[in-house]
Design a protein around this motif. Sequence first.
Motif, PDB file in Angstrom:
ATOM      1  N   SER A 173      -5.335 -15.674   1.985  1.00  0.00           N
ATOM      2  CA  SER A 173      -4.054 -15.168   2.507  1.00  0.00           C
ATOM      3  C   SER A 173      -4.238 -14.605   3.908  1.00  0.00           C
ATOM      4  O   SER A 173      -3.828 -13.486   4.227  1.00  0.00           O
ATOM      5  CB  SER A 173      -3.499 -14.084   1.573  1.00  0.00           C
ATOM      6  N   TRP A 190      -8.938  -2.470  10.820  1.00  0.00           N
ATOM      7  CA  TRP A 190      -8.243  -2.869  12.048  1.00  0.00           C
ATOM      8  C   TRP A 190      -8.819  -2.120  13.245  1.00  0.00           C
ATOM      9  O   TRP A 190      -9.223  -0.962  13.140  1.00  0.00           O
ATOM     10  CB  TRP A 190      -6.747  -2.532  11.941  1.00  0.00           C
ATOM     11  N   GLN A 195     -11.326  -8.783   6.703  1.00  0.00           N
ATOM     12  CA  GLN A 195     -11.039  -8.841   5.279  1.00  0.00           C
ATOM     13  C   GLN A 195     -12.255  -9.395   4.546  1.00  0.00           C
ATOM     14  O   GLN A 195     -13.000 -10.181   5.103  1.00  0.00           O
ATOM     15  CB  GLN A 195      -9.800  -9.696   4.968  1.00  0.00           C
ATOM     16  N   SER A 208      -1.470 -12.870   6.085  1.00  0.00           N
ATOM     17  CA  SER A 208      -0.848 -11.625   5.643  1.00  0.00           C
ATOM     18  C   SER A 208      -1.643 -10.415   6.120  1.00  0.00           C
ATOM     19  O   SER A 208      -2.827 -10.290   5.836  1.00  0.00           O
ATOM     20  CB  SER A 208      -0.774 -11.599   4.109  1.00  0.00           C
ATOM     21  N   ILE A 209      -0.967  -9.503   6.803  1.00  0.00           N
ATOM     22  CA  ILE A 209      -1.671  -8.322   7.322  1.00  0.00           C
ATOM     23  C   ILE A 209      -2.164  -7.429   6.194  1.00  0.00           C
ATOM     24  O   ILE A 209      -3.098  -6.658   6.379  1.00  0.00           O
ATOM     25  CB  ILE A 209      -0.781  -7.509   8.287  1.00  0.00           C
ATOM     26  N   THR A 210      -1.549  -7.545   5.027  1.00  0.00           N
ATOM     27  CA  THR A 210      -1.923  -6.655   3.921  1.00  0.00           C
ATOM     28  C   THR A 210      -3.283  -7.010   3.324  1.00  0.00           C
ATOM     29  O   THR A 210      -3.831  -6.219   2.549  1.00  0.00           O
ATOM     30  CB  THR A 210      -0.860  -6.670   2.818  1.00  0.00           C
ATOM     31  N   THR A 211      -3.819  -8.172   3.646  1.00  0.00           N
ATOM     32  CA  THR A 211      -5.104  -8.575   3.072  1.00  0.00           C
ATOM     33  C   THR A 211      -6.293  -8.137   3.923  1.00  0.00           C
ATOM     34  O   THR A 211      -7.430  -8.410   3.576  1.00  0.00           O
ATOM     35  CB  THR A 211      -5.160 -10.095   2.870  1.00  0.00           C
ATOM     36  N   TYR A 212      -6.021  -7.478   5.019  1.00  0.00           N
ATOM     37  CA  TYR A 212      -7.090  -7.020   5.910  1.00  0.00           C
ATOM     38  C   TYR A 212      -7.344  -5.531   5.679  1.00  0.00           C
ATOM     39  O   TYR A 212      -6.417  -4.715   5.699  1.00  0.00           O
ATOM     40  CB  TYR A 212      -6.721  -7.286   7.370  1.00  0.00           C
ATOM     41  N   ASP A 213      -8.604  -5.202   5.523  1.00  0.00           N
ATOM     42  CA  ASP A 213      -8.967  -3.827   5.193  1.00  0.00           C
ATOM     43  C   ASP A 213      -9.179  -2.953   6.424  1.00  0.00           C
ATOM     44  O   ASP A 213      -8.985  -1.735   6.364  1.00  0.00           O
ATOM     45  CB  ASP A 213     -10.258  -3.811   4.370  1.00  0.00           C
ATOM     46  N   GLU A 242       7.141  -8.539  14.782  1.00  0.00           N
ATOM     47  CA  GLU A 242       6.151  -8.262  13.761  1.00  0.00           C
ATOM     48  C   GLU A 242       4.766  -8.703  14.219  1.00  0.00           C
ATOM     49  O   GLU A 242       4.613  -9.601  15.051  1.00  0.00           O
ATOM     50  CB  GLU A 242       6.530  -8.984  12.461  1.00  0.00           C
ATOM     51  N   ARG A 243       3.770  -8.063  13.627  1.00  0.00           N
ATOM     52  CA  ARG A 243       2.397  -8.468  13.909  1.00  0.00           C
ATOM     53  C   ARG A 243       2.154  -9.836  13.264  1.00  0.00           C
ATOM     54  O   ARG A 243       2.489 -10.068  12.112  1.00  0.00           O
ATOM     55  CB  ARG A 243       1.439  -7.426  13.352  1.00  0.00           C
TER      56      ARG A 243
END
Length: 124
Positions: A104, A114, A99, A107-112, A44-45
């Motif tokens: 957080s 890439w 982000q 967590s990769i989900t908190t970055y807008d 995983e990243r």
Amino acid sequence: QVQLVESGGGLVQAGGSLRLSCAAAGRTFSTYAMGWFRQAPGKERELVAAVNWSGRITNYADSVKGRCTISRDNAKSTVYLQMSGLKPEDTAVYYCAAQPTYTSIYSITTYDYWGQGTQVTVSS
């Protein structure tokens, strides 16, 4: 909108050093927290390091503490990851991400936003 482009990856022997750069395009770079992630094949990243908008707050994965330094130059819209004492297990594609708030950070989900990533390969 922030566009991110990583550079500086390559092949290095164990114990060597690399400095990764992530250049950002967009007027709001200085307001974003930035993170460096990596992803090895089949894994995983994961977050390597993160820095808040001013550069005064940083966090590191336990696996790289003491070997990596994250920094940023808002005037140049660039974030850096200086890595030393590289190990074969550091081999991965390294990504920078942005982000809007320093929350957080793991967590990769908190970055807008890439980047496309840069390959780092450490030979033993």
